[in-house]
Design a protein around this motif. Structure first.
Motif, PDB file in Angstrom:
ATOM      1  N   ALA A  93     -32.623  39.996 -20.616  1.00  0.00           N
ATOM      2  CA  ALA A  93     -34.058  39.759 -20.406  1.00  0.00           C
ATOM      3  C   ALA A  93     -34.614  38.853 -21.504  1.00  0.00           C
ATOM      4  O   ALA A  93     -35.404  37.937 -21.239  1.00  0.00           O
ATOM      5  CB  ALA A  93     -34.818  41.078 -20.372  1.00  0.00           C
ATOM      6  N   LYS A  94     -34.177  39.121 -22.735  1.00  0.00           N
ATOM      7  CA  LYS A  94     -34.621  38.303 -23.862  1.00  0.00           C
ATOM      8  C   LYS A  94     -34.152  36.854 -23.699  1.00  0.00           C
ATOM      9  O   LYS A  94     -34.926  35.906 -23.899  1.00  0.00           O
ATOM     10  CB  LYS A  94     -34.090  38.883 -25.172  1.00  0.00           C
ATOM     11  N   LEU A  95     -32.884  36.684 -23.302  1.00  0.00           N
ATOM     12  CA  LEU A  95     -32.352  35.336 -23.072  1.00  0.00           C
ATOM     13  C   LEU A  95     -33.123  34.640 -21.942  1.00  0.00           C
ATOM     14  O   LEU A  95     -33.468  33.455 -22.051  1.00  0.00           O
ATOM     15  CB  LEU A  95     -30.861  35.394 -22.721  1.00  0.00           C
ATOM     16  N   GLN A  96     -33.372  35.407 -20.876  1.00  0.00           N
ATOM     17  CA  GLN A  96     -34.126  34.854 -19.735  1.00  0.00           C
ATOM     18  C   GLN A  96     -35.520  34.416 -20.177  1.00  0.00           C
ATOM     19  O   GLN A  96     -35.986  33.339 -19.819  1.00  0.00           O
ATOM     20  CB  GLN A  96     -34.216  35.924 -18.632  1.00  0.00           C
TER      21      GLN A  96
ATOM     22  N   LEU B 205     -39.316  30.305 -21.614  1.00  0.00           N
ATOM     23  CA  LEU B 205     -40.219  29.753 -22.613  1.00  0.00           C
ATOM     24  C   LEU B 205     -39.851  28.294 -22.935  1.00  0.00           C
ATOM     25  O   LEU B 205     -40.723  27.416 -22.974  1.00  0.00           O
ATOM     26  CB  LEU B 205     -40.173  30.602 -23.886  1.00  0.00           C
ATOM     27  N   GLU B 206     -38.569  28.047 -23.124  1.00  0.00           N
ATOM     28  CA  GLU B 206     -38.098  26.680 -23.406  1.00  0.00           C
ATOM     29  C   GLU B 206     -38.398  25.754 -22.214  1.00  0.00           C
ATOM     30  O   GLU B 206     -38.854  24.616 -22.399  1.00  0.00           O
ATOM     31  CB  GLU B 206     -36.595  26.676 -23.696  1.00  0.00           C
ATOM     32  N   GLU B 207     -38.148  26.273 -21.023  1.00  0.00           N
ATOM     33  CA  GLU B 207     -38.399  25.479 -19.814  1.00  0.00           C
ATOM     34  C   GLU B 207     -39.892  25.147 -19.697  1.00  0.00           C
ATOM     35  O   GLU B 207     -40.271  24.018 -19.383  1.00  0.00           O
ATOM     36  CB  GLU B 207     -37.917  26.261 -18.586  1.00  0.00           C
ATOM     37  N   ARG B 208     -40.715  26.160 -19.952  1.00  0.00           N
ATOM     38  CA  ARG B 208     -42.157  25.954 -19.895  1.00  0.00           C
ATOM     39  C   ARG B 208     -42.605  24.919 -20.933  1.00  0.00           C
ATOM     40  O   ARG B 208     -43.404  24.022 -20.637  1.00  0.00           O
ATOM     41  CB  ARG B 208     -42.871  27.280 -20.137  1.00  0.00           C
ATOM     42  N   GLN B 209     -42.062  25.023 -22.147  1.00  0.00           N
ATOM     43  CA  GLN B 209     -42.414  24.063 -23.193  1.00  0.00           C
ATOM     44  C   GLN B 209     -41.940  22.655 -22.821  1.00  0.00           C
ATOM     45  O   GLN B 209     -42.653  21.672 -23.034  1.00  0.00           O
ATOM     46  CB  GLN B 209     -41.805  24.489 -24.533  1.00  0.00           C
TER      47      GLN B 209
ATOM     48  N   LYS C 124     -44.312  19.524 -22.233  1.00  0.00           N
ATOM     49  CA  LYS C 124     -44.088  18.279 -22.976  1.00  0.00           C
ATOM     50  C   LYS C 124     -43.985  17.097 -22.005  1.00  0.00           C
ATOM     51  O   LYS C 124     -44.605  16.045 -22.221  1.00  0.00           O
ATOM     52  CB  LYS C 124     -42.806  18.405 -23.800  1.00  0.00           C
ATOM     53  N   GLU C 125     -43.223  17.284 -20.926  1.00  0.00           N
ATOM     54  CA  GLU C 125     -43.090  16.232 -19.905  1.00  0.00           C
ATOM     55  C   GLU C 125     -44.455  15.919 -19.277  1.00  0.00           C
ATOM     56  O   GLU C 125     -44.806  14.761 -19.066  1.00  0.00           O
ATOM     57  CB  GLU C 125     -42.106  16.657 -18.814  1.00  0.00           C
ATOM     58  N   GLN C 126     -45.197  16.988 -18.989  1.00  0.00           N
ATOM     59  CA  GLN C 126     -46.510  16.810 -18.383  1.00  0.00           C
ATOM     60  C   GLN C 126     -47.441  16.041 -19.323  1.00  0.00           C
ATOM     61  O   GLN C 126     -48.180  15.149 -18.890  1.00  0.00           O
ATOM     62  CB  GLN C 126     -47.114  18.177 -18.051  1.00  0.00           C
TER      63      GLN C 126
END
Length: 186
Positions: free
Chosen positions: A36-39, A44-48, A52-54
């Motif tokens: 769960a922590k890894l997920q 979180l990384e994906e969202r960041q 950033k892309e946005q």
């Protein structure tokens, strides 16, 4: 005693089995928590990364919009300058034509700067000269209807030159009528 030992052994085995199950459950829980922590970290990384892309896309879009706006302003400025240039050229051509047609004489750089003041003073002069001119014209008209000898004797040299000048078609009037015909044809 055998029965007691057997009971103790079975109880020990059950205890060990329970401890094993408990340890397995704890391991499963810890594994689930780790996953769960890894997920969560991945999300979180994906969202960041997406943010950033946005942001980059938004900055690029803003830069493109700003560039388009600057380009549009530049084009509008160029168009405006071209229109102003054409208008000024047209006005200068018209002024030179009018000067060629007028009784004012030749076209010089000095005469161009004085054109506006000439116009305003010429209308004032016309208003002042109107009564005198009307008087002269009426006397000239009376003289024109009079016999030839009477006419010549009563005219001053200035009046006779004005009358002959008024009666003869000038090059300027011929040019004006020719130009007016070409303008109306256009």
């Amino acid at each position: 005693t055998l029965r007691t030992e057997e009971r103790q052994r079975l109880a020990r085995e059950r205890r060990e089995e329970r401890e094993k199950q408990h340890a397995a459950k704890e391991t499963q829980i810890l594994e689930k928590e780790r996953k769960a922590k890894l997920q969560y970290e991945k999300q979180l990384e994906e969202r960041q990364r997406k943010l950033k892309e946005q942001k980059q896309k938004e900055e690029q879009r803003r830069a493109a919009v700003e560039e388009k706006r600057k380009q549009k302003i530049e084009e509008e400025k160029e168009r405006y300058e071209a229109v102003m240039h054409r208008t000024l050229e047209r006005n200068q051509r018209l002024e030179t034509r009018q000067k060629r047609w007028s009784w004012g004489g030749s076209v010089t750089p000095d005469s161009e700067s004085k054109t506006a003041s000439k116009r305003s003073t010429s209308t004032a002069n016309l208003k002042q000269a109107e009564p005198a001119m009307n008087k002269r014209l009426s006397s000239s008209a009376a003289l024109l209807n009079a016999p030839d000898r009477t006419r010549r004797s009563q005219l001053s040299p200035l009046d006779s030159s004005v009358i002959s000048r008024l009666l003869a078609p000038t090059q300027a009037s011929l040019a004006r009528s020719k130009s007016a015909a070409t303008l109306s044809a256009d």
